[in-house]
Design an enzyme around this catalytic site. Sequence first.
Site, PDB file in Angstrom:
ATOM      1  N   GLY A  62       0.802  -1.219   0.000  1.00 63.56           N
ATOM      2  CA  GLY A  62       0.000   0.000   0.000  1.00 63.56           C
ATOM      3  C   GLY A  62       0.828   1.258   0.000  1.00 63.56           C
ATOM      4  O   GLY A  62       0.390   2.288  -0.505  1.00 63.56           O
ATOM      5  N   LEU A  63       2.036   1.201   0.565  1.00 62.38           N
ATOM      6  CA  LEU A  63       2.879   2.395   0.596  1.00 62.38           C
ATOM      7  C   LEU A  63       3.635   2.552  -0.716  1.00 62.38           C
ATOM      8  O   LEU A  63       3.583   3.604  -1.352  1.00 62.38           O
ATOM      9  CB  LEU A  63       3.850   2.332   1.773  1.00 62.38           C
ATOM     10  CG  LEU A  63       4.604   3.632   2.065  1.00 62.38           C
ATOM     11  CD1 LEU A  63       3.637   4.752   2.413  1.00 62.38           C
ATOM     12  CD2 LEU A  63       5.615   3.445   3.189  1.00 62.38           C
ATOM     13  N   THR A  85      -0.855  -2.698  -3.800  1.00 56.83           N
ATOM     14  CA  THR A  85      -1.524  -3.650  -4.666  1.00 56.83           C
ATOM     15  C   THR A  85      -1.423  -3.194  -6.118  1.00 56.83           C
ATOM     16  O   THR A  85      -1.632  -2.032  -6.435  1.00 56.83           O
ATOM     17  CB  THR A  85      -2.987  -3.820  -4.254  1.00 56.83           C
ATOM     18  OG1 THR A  85      -3.031  -4.321  -2.937  1.00 56.83           O
ATOM     19  CG2 THR A  85      -3.753  -4.723  -5.184  1.00 56.83           C
ATOM     20  N   GLY A 113      -8.290   3.206  -3.555  1.00 51.65           N
ATOM     21  CA  GLY A 113      -8.934   2.478  -4.647  1.00 51.65           C
ATOM     22  C   GLY A 113      -7.979   1.827  -5.625  1.00 51.65           C
ATOM     23  O   GLY A 113      -8.208   1.836  -6.842  1.00 51.65           O
ATOM     24  N   ASN A 171      -4.870 -10.040  -2.599  1.00 54.88           N
ATOM     25  CA  ASN A 171      -5.621  -9.050  -1.825  1.00 54.88           C
ATOM     26  C   ASN A 171      -7.108  -9.163  -2.148  1.00 54.88           C
ATOM     27  O   ASN A 171      -7.546  -8.768  -3.226  1.00 54.88           O
ATOM     28  CB  ASN A 171      -5.105  -7.640  -2.144  1.00 54.88           C
ATOM     29  CG  ASN A 171      -5.692  -6.590  -1.207  1.00 54.88           C
ATOM     30  OD1 ASN A 171      -6.649  -6.846  -0.484  1.00 54.88           O
ATOM     31  ND2 ASN A 171      -5.112  -5.404  -1.211  1.00 54.88           N
ATOM     32  N   SER A 174      -9.387  -5.366   0.646  1.00 53.17           N
ATOM     33  CA  SER A 174      -9.459  -3.909   0.659  1.00 53.17           C
ATOM     34  C   SER A 174     -10.915  -3.478   0.653  1.00 53.17           C
ATOM     35  O   SER A 174     -11.716  -4.003  -0.125  1.00 53.17           O
ATOM     36  CB  SER A 174      -8.743  -3.319  -0.553  1.00 53.17           C
ATOM     37  OG  SER A 174      -9.005  -1.930  -0.649  1.00 53.17           O
ATOM     38  N   THR A 177     -12.443  -1.173  -3.073  1.00 53.15           N
ATOM     39  CA  THR A 177     -12.818  -1.633  -4.407  1.00 53.15           C
ATOM     40  C   THR A 177     -14.161  -2.356  -4.288  1.00 53.15           C
ATOM     41  O   THR A 177     -14.253  -3.356  -3.569  1.00 53.15           O
ATOM     42  CB  THR A 177     -11.751  -2.586  -4.986  1.00 53.15           C
ATOM     43  OG1 THR A 177     -10.524  -1.870  -5.172  1.00 53.15           O
ATOM     44  CG2 THR A 177     -12.202  -3.156  -6.321  1.00 53.15           C
ATOM     45  N   LYS A 216      -4.446 -12.064   1.968  1.00 51.46           N
ATOM     46  CA  LYS A 216      -4.615 -10.971   2.935  1.00 51.46           C
ATOM     47  C   LYS A 216      -6.094 -10.806   3.249  1.00 51.46           C
ATOM     48  O   LYS A 216      -6.919 -10.631   2.347  1.00 51.46           O
ATOM     49  CB  LYS A 216      -4.047  -9.664   2.384  1.00 51.46           C
ATOM     50  CG  LYS A 216      -3.997  -8.546   3.424  1.00 51.46           C
ATOM     51  CD  LYS A 216      -3.134  -7.389   2.963  1.00 51.46           C
ATOM     52  CE  LYS A 216      -2.956  -6.369   4.078  1.00 51.46           C
ATOM     53  NZ  LYS A 216      -2.000  -5.296   3.708  1.00 51.46           N
ATOM     54  N   GLY A 295      -1.738  -1.711  13.316  1.00 53.52           N
ATOM     55  CA  GLY A 295      -1.534  -0.944  14.534  1.00 53.52           C
ATOM     56  C   GLY A 295      -0.206  -1.154  15.228  1.00 53.52           C
ATOM     57  O   GLY A 295      -0.051  -0.780  16.387  1.00 53.52           O
ATOM     58  N   TYR A 316       3.066  -0.107   8.658  1.00 56.44           N
ATOM     59  CA  TYR A 316       2.675   0.885   7.657  1.00 56.44           C
ATOM     60  C   TYR A 316       2.415   2.216   8.374  1.00 56.44           C
ATOM     61  O   TYR A 316       3.240   3.111   8.344  1.00 56.44           O
ATOM     62  CB  TYR A 316       1.443   0.409   6.876  1.00 56.44           C
ATOM     63  CG  TYR A 316       1.011   1.324   5.742  1.00 56.44           C
ATOM     64  CD1 TYR A 316       0.865   2.696   5.915  1.00 56.44           C
ATOM     65  CD2 TYR A 316       0.707   0.822   4.476  1.00 56.44           C
ATOM     66  CE1 TYR A 316       0.479   3.534   4.888  1.00 56.44           C
ATOM     67  CE2 TYR A 316       0.317   1.651   3.431  1.00 56.44           C
ATOM     68  CZ  TYR A 316       0.197   3.001   3.653  1.00 56.44           C
ATOM     69  OH  TYR A 316      -0.188   3.822   2.621  1.00 56.44           O
TER      70      TYR A 316
END
Length: 334
Positions: A62-63, A85, A113, A171, A174, A177, A216, A295, A316
């Site tokens: 994601g980063l 992704t 997204g 994935n 999420s 989407t 995931k 977290g 993250y």
Amino acid sequence: MYKLIRPWLFKQDPEKTHDQMFGILRNWHRTPLSFFWRQNVPSKPVRVMGIEFPNPVGLAAGLDKNAECIDAFSQMGFGFIEVGTVTPVAQPGNDKPRLFRLTEDEAIINRMGFNNHGVDKLLENIKASSYKGVLGINIGKNKNTPEEQAIDDYLICLKKVYPYAGYITINISSPNTPGLRNLQHGSSLDGLLASLKEAQLELSDQYSSYVPLVVKIAPDLEAAEVETMAQSLLKNKMDGVIATNTTLSRDGLQDGQASEAGGLSGKPLQDRSTKVIELLCKNLQRKIPIIGVGGIDSAGSAQAKLEAGASLVQVYTGFIYQGPALIRSIVNHL
């Protein structure tokens, strides 16, 4: 250094800051200026899924969606890096603004997204890098691909990334989407995993190399749903599971932006994701390794994930709030 510049960074729009920092990471990683983030992290190797990880702390997907900065992230001491992704075709993602810092809660809400440059561009970036460590590649479906044709998108990505991945993450969790999370349930899940497993084994023969498949999952599953998920993972012989993605819950938030739509990550997700790890561990009976994420903001919270049953952890949002020092702190205390 990061503590000094963070107040300035946090005054700007989050996505603008992200783009600026990625420009610096791309342009400076081969220069002496990389000393701003480069650090020595002790070697604490762990073997998971048949892969030797230098240490158990990874960067979550994601980063670095397009694998633009993996060389710079490796200089920070990550034991592994997950990119994506990525989808078969480039897509812009959702309308802006779509990224929000909840500083009072040490959290982030995103509704990006799956914005990315497409799988071919990601592979170009990987080939151009000098990174030799463990690389996870996270794959998904394009927004305009109908749910019943999602398998086609996953298979396209799987076949393209297979020769370049240390492991591949599917994935299906999420929240940004439409329809994606439906793939976590029942016959949709079994059909998807069975098809991907078949393709994995064919690719393993083709390349004479076995690349693990990891799924995931969301943190918003009920206990019975986690049990069903675990049964499907075992039935389809998945190699690992990442718990968890972002949450739709807004319990206990204080920040004024808490009502923004999207997936929530960061400190408020900490306990929720750990409970999912515990449930998974119980139902999988340690037959499939778990990568814990959600977290993690300290050595203590990383250790809690490991004690709940995770073999590896990923960061993250805690990394956004604390910078590279978080990696070294966790590894030092494990």
